[in-house]
Design a protein around this motif. Structure first.
Motif, PDB file in Angstrom:
ATOM      1  N   ILE A 152      14.318 -13.397 -30.938  1.00  0.00           N
ATOM      2  CA  ILE A 152      14.107 -12.354 -29.931  1.00  0.00           C
ATOM      3  C   ILE A 152      14.292 -10.974 -30.540  1.00  0.00           C
ATOM      4  O   ILE A 152      13.449 -10.071 -30.373  1.00  0.00           O
ATOM      5  N   ALA A 153      15.387 -10.790 -31.277  1.00  0.00           N
ATOM      6  CA  ALA A 153      15.629  -9.489 -31.896  1.00  0.00           C
ATOM      7  C   ALA A 153      14.524  -9.141 -32.880  1.00  0.00           C
ATOM      8  O   ALA A 153      14.053  -7.990 -32.926  1.00  0.00           O
ATOM      9  N   ALA A 154      14.081 -10.119 -33.667  1.00  0.00           N
ATOM     10  CA  ALA A 154      13.034  -9.848 -34.650  1.00  0.00           C
ATOM     11  C   ALA A 154      11.710  -9.511 -33.986  1.00  0.00           C
ATOM     12  O   ALA A 154      10.985  -8.624 -34.447  1.00  0.00           O
ATOM     13  N   GLY A 155      11.381 -10.200 -32.904  1.00  0.00           N
ATOM     14  CA  GLY A 155      10.135  -9.916 -32.214  1.00  0.00           C
ATOM     15  C   GLY A 155      10.088  -8.499 -31.680  1.00  0.00           C
ATOM     16  O   GLY A 155       9.081  -7.789 -31.825  1.00  0.00           O
ATOM     17  N   VAL A 157      24.959 -14.729 -20.525  1.00  0.00           N
ATOM     18  CA  VAL A 157      25.060 -14.052 -19.223  1.00  0.00           C
ATOM     19  C   VAL A 157      25.286 -12.558 -19.428  1.00  0.00           C
ATOM     20  O   VAL A 157      24.660 -11.710 -18.769  1.00  0.00           O
ATOM     21  N   ILE A 158      26.155 -12.204 -20.376  1.00  0.00           N
ATOM     22  CA  ILE A 158      26.393 -10.792 -20.686  1.00  0.00           C
ATOM     23  C   ILE A 158      25.107 -10.148 -21.206  1.00  0.00           C
ATOM     24  O   ILE A 158      24.766  -9.010 -20.840  1.00  0.00           O
ATOM     25  N   PHE A 159      24.380 -10.880 -22.044  1.00  0.00           N
ATOM     26  CA  PHE A 159      23.113 -10.378 -22.581  1.00  0.00           C
ATOM     27  C   PHE A 159      22.114 -10.091 -21.458  1.00  0.00           C
ATOM     28  O   PHE A 159      21.482  -9.027 -21.438  1.00  0.00           O
ATOM     29  N   LEU A 160      21.985 -11.025 -20.516  1.00  0.00           N
ATOM     30  CA  LEU A 160      21.032 -10.835 -19.419  1.00  0.00           C
ATOM     31  C   LEU A 160      21.413  -9.644 -18.545  1.00  0.00           C
ATOM     32  O   LEU A 160      20.554  -8.862 -18.119  1.00  0.00           O
ATOM     33  N   ARG A 161      22.690  -9.489 -18.262  1.00  0.00           N
ATOM     34  CA  ARG A 161      23.135  -8.346 -17.459  1.00  0.00           C
ATOM     35  C   ARG A 161      22.834  -7.034 -18.172  1.00  0.00           C
ATOM     36  O   ARG A 161      22.430  -6.047 -17.540  1.00  0.00           O
ATOM     37  N   ARG A 162      23.019  -7.027 -19.475  1.00  0.00           N
ATOM     38  CA  ARG A 162      22.720  -5.821 -20.241  1.00  0.00           C
ATOM     39  C   ARG A 162      21.222  -5.515 -20.200  1.00  0.00           C
ATOM     40  O   ARG A 162      20.823  -4.356 -20.073  1.00  0.00           O
ATOM     41  N   GLN A 163      20.395  -6.558 -20.285  1.00  0.00           N
ATOM     42  CA  GLN A 163      18.950  -6.340 -20.285  1.00  0.00           C
ATOM     43  C   GLN A 163      18.456  -5.774 -18.958  1.00  0.00           C
ATOM     44  O   GLN A 163      17.457  -5.049 -18.918  1.00  0.00           O
ATOM     45  N   ARG A 164      19.145  -6.075 -17.874  1.00  0.00           N
ATOM     46  CA  ARG A 164      18.763  -5.528 -16.563  1.00  0.00           C
ATOM     47  C   ARG A 164      19.112  -4.047 -16.442  1.00  0.00           C
ATOM     48  O   ARG A 164      18.481  -3.326 -15.670  1.00  0.00           O
ATOM     49  N   ARG A 165      20.114  -3.600 -17.199  1.00  0.00           N
ATOM     50  CA  ARG A 165      20.621  -2.234 -17.032  1.00  0.00           C
ATOM     51  C   ARG A 165      19.919  -1.213 -17.933  1.00  0.00           C
ATOM     52  O   ARG A 165      19.724  -0.078 -17.522  1.00  0.00           O
ATOM     53  N   ILE A 166      19.575  -1.604 -19.149  1.00  0.00           N
ATOM     54  CA  ILE A 166      19.097  -0.618 -20.113  1.00  0.00           C
ATOM     55  C   ILE A 166      17.607  -0.329 -19.913  1.00  0.00           C
ATOM     56  O   ILE A 166      16.850  -1.191 -19.452  1.00  0.00           O
ATOM     57  N   PRO A 167      17.147   0.885 -20.259  1.00  0.00           N
ATOM     58  CA  PRO A 167      15.746   1.252 -19.996  1.00  0.00           C
ATOM     59  C   PRO A 167      14.735   0.554 -20.897  1.00  0.00           C
ATOM     60  O   PRO A 167      13.590   0.350 -20.492  1.00  0.00           O
ATOM     61  N   PRO A 207      14.784  -2.799 -22.748  1.00  0.00           N
ATOM     62  CA  PRO A 207      15.487  -4.043 -23.093  1.00  0.00           C
ATOM     63  C   PRO A 207      14.776  -4.829 -24.188  1.00  0.00           C
ATOM     64  O   PRO A 207      13.574  -4.670 -24.421  1.00  0.00           O
ATOM     65  N   LEU A 208      15.551  -5.686 -24.846  1.00  0.00           N
ATOM     66  CA  LEU A 208      14.953  -6.632 -25.788  1.00  0.00           C
ATOM     67  C   LEU A 208      14.097  -7.653 -25.048  1.00  0.00           C
ATOM     68  O   LEU A 208      13.023  -8.037 -25.525  1.00  0.00           O
ATOM     69  N   LEU A 209      14.584  -8.103 -23.919  1.00  0.00           N
ATOM     70  CA  LEU A 209      13.907  -9.125 -23.128  1.00  0.00           C
ATOM     71  C   LEU A 209      13.578  -8.557 -21.755  1.00  0.00           C
ATOM     72  O   LEU A 209      14.477  -8.243 -20.973  1.00  0.00           O
ATOM     73  N   ASP A 210      12.292  -8.411 -21.482  1.00  0.00           N
ATOM     74  CA  ASP A 210      11.851  -7.885 -20.195  1.00  0.00           C
ATOM     75  C   ASP A 210      11.875  -9.014 -19.167  1.00  0.00           C
ATOM     76  O   ASP A 210      10.964  -9.840 -19.094  1.00  0.00           O
ATOM     77  N   MET A 246       7.727  -9.280 -28.564  1.00  0.00           N
ATOM     78  CA  MET A 246       8.734  -9.804 -27.646  1.00  0.00           C
ATOM     79  C   MET A 246       8.254 -11.080 -26.978  1.00  0.00           C
ATOM     80  O   MET A 246       8.983 -12.076 -26.886  1.00  0.00           O
ATOM     81  N   ALA A 247       6.998 -11.090 -26.506  1.00  0.00           N
ATOM     82  CA  ALA A 247       6.464 -12.279 -25.845  1.00  0.00           C
ATOM     83  C   ALA A 247       6.395 -13.462 -26.805  1.00  0.00           C
ATOM     84  O   ALA A 247       6.721 -14.596 -26.438  1.00  0.00           O
ATOM     85  N   ALA A 248       5.970 -13.204 -28.046  1.00  0.00           N
ATOM     86  CA  ALA A 248       5.906 -14.275 -29.040  1.00  0.00           C
ATOM     87  C   ALA A 248       7.285 -14.843 -29.307  1.00  0.00           C
ATOM     88  O   ALA A 248       7.472 -16.067 -29.428  1.00  0.00           O
ATOM     89  N   ALA A 249       8.292 -13.968 -29.384  1.00  0.00           N
ATOM     90  CA  ALA A 249       9.656 -14.430 -29.635  1.00  0.00           C
ATOM     91  C   ALA A 249      10.186 -15.272 -28.480  1.00  0.00           C
ATOM     92  O   ALA A 249      10.913 -16.242 -28.687  1.00  0.00           O
ATOM     93  N   VAL A 250       9.811 -14.906 -27.256  1.00  0.00           N
ATOM     94  CA  VAL A 250      10.266 -15.667 -26.087  1.00  0.00           C
ATOM     95  C   VAL A 250       9.767 -17.103 -26.148  1.00  0.00           C
ATOM     96  O   VAL A 250      10.531 -18.060 -25.955  1.00  0.00           O
ATOM     97  N   THR A 251       8.474 -17.285 -26.416  1.00  0.00           N
ATOM     98  CA  THR A 251       7.941 -18.647 -26.425  1.00  0.00           C
ATOM     99  C   THR A 251       8.495 -19.462 -27.586  1.00  0.00           C
ATOM    100  O   THR A 251       8.792 -20.652 -27.437  1.00  0.00           O
TER     101      THR A 251
END
Length: 481
Positions: A58-61, A235-245, A247-250, A381-386
């Motif tokens: 995910i980070a690399a994507g 869970v902490i990662f997901l909460r962070r992704q919701r807050r920041i403008p 995110p690594l993961l949309d 990002m999408a490629a990393a998700v799959t």
């Protein structure tokens, strides 16, 4: 023509990743004699690469989206080559483990970068699907070549030579990549979420580690704790992704049911694929009495079937909507596992072939759906998700389906050991046949359910939201959008 030549260049890192994932298994006995690693050290030598790749995707994507996919691909390839040389000449287990971790970090940048570049190089949906077939087939070719290449090298050279096969491919990629591959990135991105990257790396790495250790040695405190900590970090990662403008993961992507089903289909495909591999290997060798070479040769028809289906399966979108082809591929996989449950060499070989024929188009078209759903700037990002979904699905499959086989076998015999430890006993032999059939039927039911879900969610009547669909994305009637 330049795009297709560039695709051949993109196949090189795919071959590298698949070769390295397989070839070290052959070298394990020799390196154990030379370096004398402890049991724990040998475990990390063998698995640390896979753990780090899974955690870093995910980070690399997203990093590729930020700094440029070609730039990250070439930097990752250079790092992979340098780490491979370090591994080849390692003189201690600790040095080899460190080299494998570096190879994993570099390897994590290769897969999402290649997928994202394919998204950019082939804006036409049909051409992109063919390109994804070539991309997918290159992984299989690496898996087929690794026993042959590794066996030849180990017969004439020391164990470290298996790492050096990466060097010529890396040099070729570094020479041709700047000429044949375009640069692309997300020009609207202004920051990179480094804390989120560390959280995603730690959570996925700990999860894969814990699940694989449970699969290998059963429930114990350390792997269970690893999974619990991984869940908390995620869970902490997901909460962070919701807050920041930025995110690594949309997370808004998963509001689209088609995206969720596509990622889930790939994860489930690798769940049953990885989860059944060990059981099939044991069935062929311990239950049917084949030698390792004979067992390997009988798996070749399924590999060839996957290669052919990688090219032929996606071509079915000329006659049916992509969602229908995905559902049909999943259904074919389910039939393959049902045939596998019948037992006997003909049924096992036929089942593996059917599974491979269904897997190729289902995986390729699901990947195409995920990558094409997002705007090109977020393709990494999408490629990393799959790909992360596939890694996590595979890890769970090894643990869950593997545990199912062991539990069913022990229930049938009342013996505490594994089938490998008591294969000569007739009751154990019969019990393993039943356990193998139960595993195959379970996989068949799961994939059949996914096929029904895909047929409903990805039905032709659906249409991609025009606001999220870039030019060239295929809608689900099979027409370019």
């Amino acid at each position: 023509m330049r795009s297709w030549t560039g695709l051949a260049v993109l196949a090189l890192p795919c071959l590298l990743v698949s070769l390295d994932a397989e070839v070290l298994n052959l070298a394990a006995p020799q390196l154990s004699r030379d370096l004398h690693p402890t049991g724990v050290q040998l475990l990390w030598i063998m698995d640390s690469y896979v753990f780090v790749v899974a955690g870093g995707l995910i980070a690399a994507g997203v990093l590729g989206d930020r700094i440029g996919r070609r730039r990250l691909l070439l930097a990752g390839a250079a790092g992979f080559g340098a780490a491979s040389v370090l591994a080849a000449f390692a003189t201690t287990p600790a040095l080899l483990i460190a080299a494998r971790v570096l190879m994993g970090l570099a390897g994590a940048s290769l897969m999402p970068s290649t997928l994202a570049l394919i998204r950019v190089m082939f804006p036409d949906a049909r051409r992109r699907t063919i390109a994804l077939g070539v991309w997918s087939a290159s992984f299989s070719l690496g898996g087929v070549a690794s026993p042959l290449v590794g066996g030849v090298l180990l017969a004439h050279f020391w164990w470290g030579s298996v790492f050096l096969i990466a060097v010529p491919a890396v040099l070729l990629l570094l020479a041709l990549g700047p000429v044949l591959l375009p640069e692309s990135r997300d020009r609207t991105a202004t920051s990179f979420d480094a804390p989120g990257a560390l959280l995603s790396l730690a959570s996925v790495l700990l999860f894969v580690y814990g699940v694989k250790r449970v699969a290998a040695s059963g429930l114990s405190a350390v792997p269970v704790l690893a999974v619990v900590v991984a869940a908390g970090l995620f869970v902490i990662f997901l909460r962070r992704q919701r807050r920041i403008p930025q995110p690594l993961l949309d997370l808004t992507l998963f509001r689209d049911a088609r995206m969720t089903v596509a990622v889930g289909s790939n994860a489930l495909s690798y769940f049953v694929l990885y989860g059944s591999q060990l059981a099939i290997a044991q069935y062929l060798q311990l239950f049917l009495g084949l030698s390792p070479l004979q067992a390997g040769l009988w798996t070749l028809p399924s590999v060839i079937a996957y290669l052919l289906a990688s090219f032929g399966g996606p071509a079915l979108t000329r006659f049916a909507a992509p969602g229908q082809v995905i559902a049909a591929g999943l259904a074919t996989m389910a039939v393959g596992f049902a045939v596998l449950a019948l037992g006997g060499l003909p049924a096992v070989v036929t089942g593996m072939v059917l599974f491979s024929i269904g897997l190729a188009p289902a995986y390729i078209l699901s990947t195409e759906l995920v990558v094409a759903t997002v705007r090109p700037a977020r393709a990494g990002m999408a490629a990393a998700v799959t790909e992360t979904g596939c890694e996590l699905g595979g890890a769970l499959g090894i643990a869950i389906l593997g545990s199912l086989v062991v539990a069913a076998y022990r229930h049938g015999t009342g013996l505490p050991g594994t089938f490998a430890e008591s294969a000569a006993a007739a009751p154990a032999h019969d019990a393993y046949g039943g356990a193998f059939a139960l595993m195959a039927l379970t996989a068949a039911v799961l994939v059949a359910a996914a096929s029904v879900l895909a047929a409903r969610v990805l039905r032709p009547a659906g249409s991609v939201n025009s606001s999220a669909t870039p030019t060239g994305v295929m809608d689900y009637s099979g027409r370019p959008g």
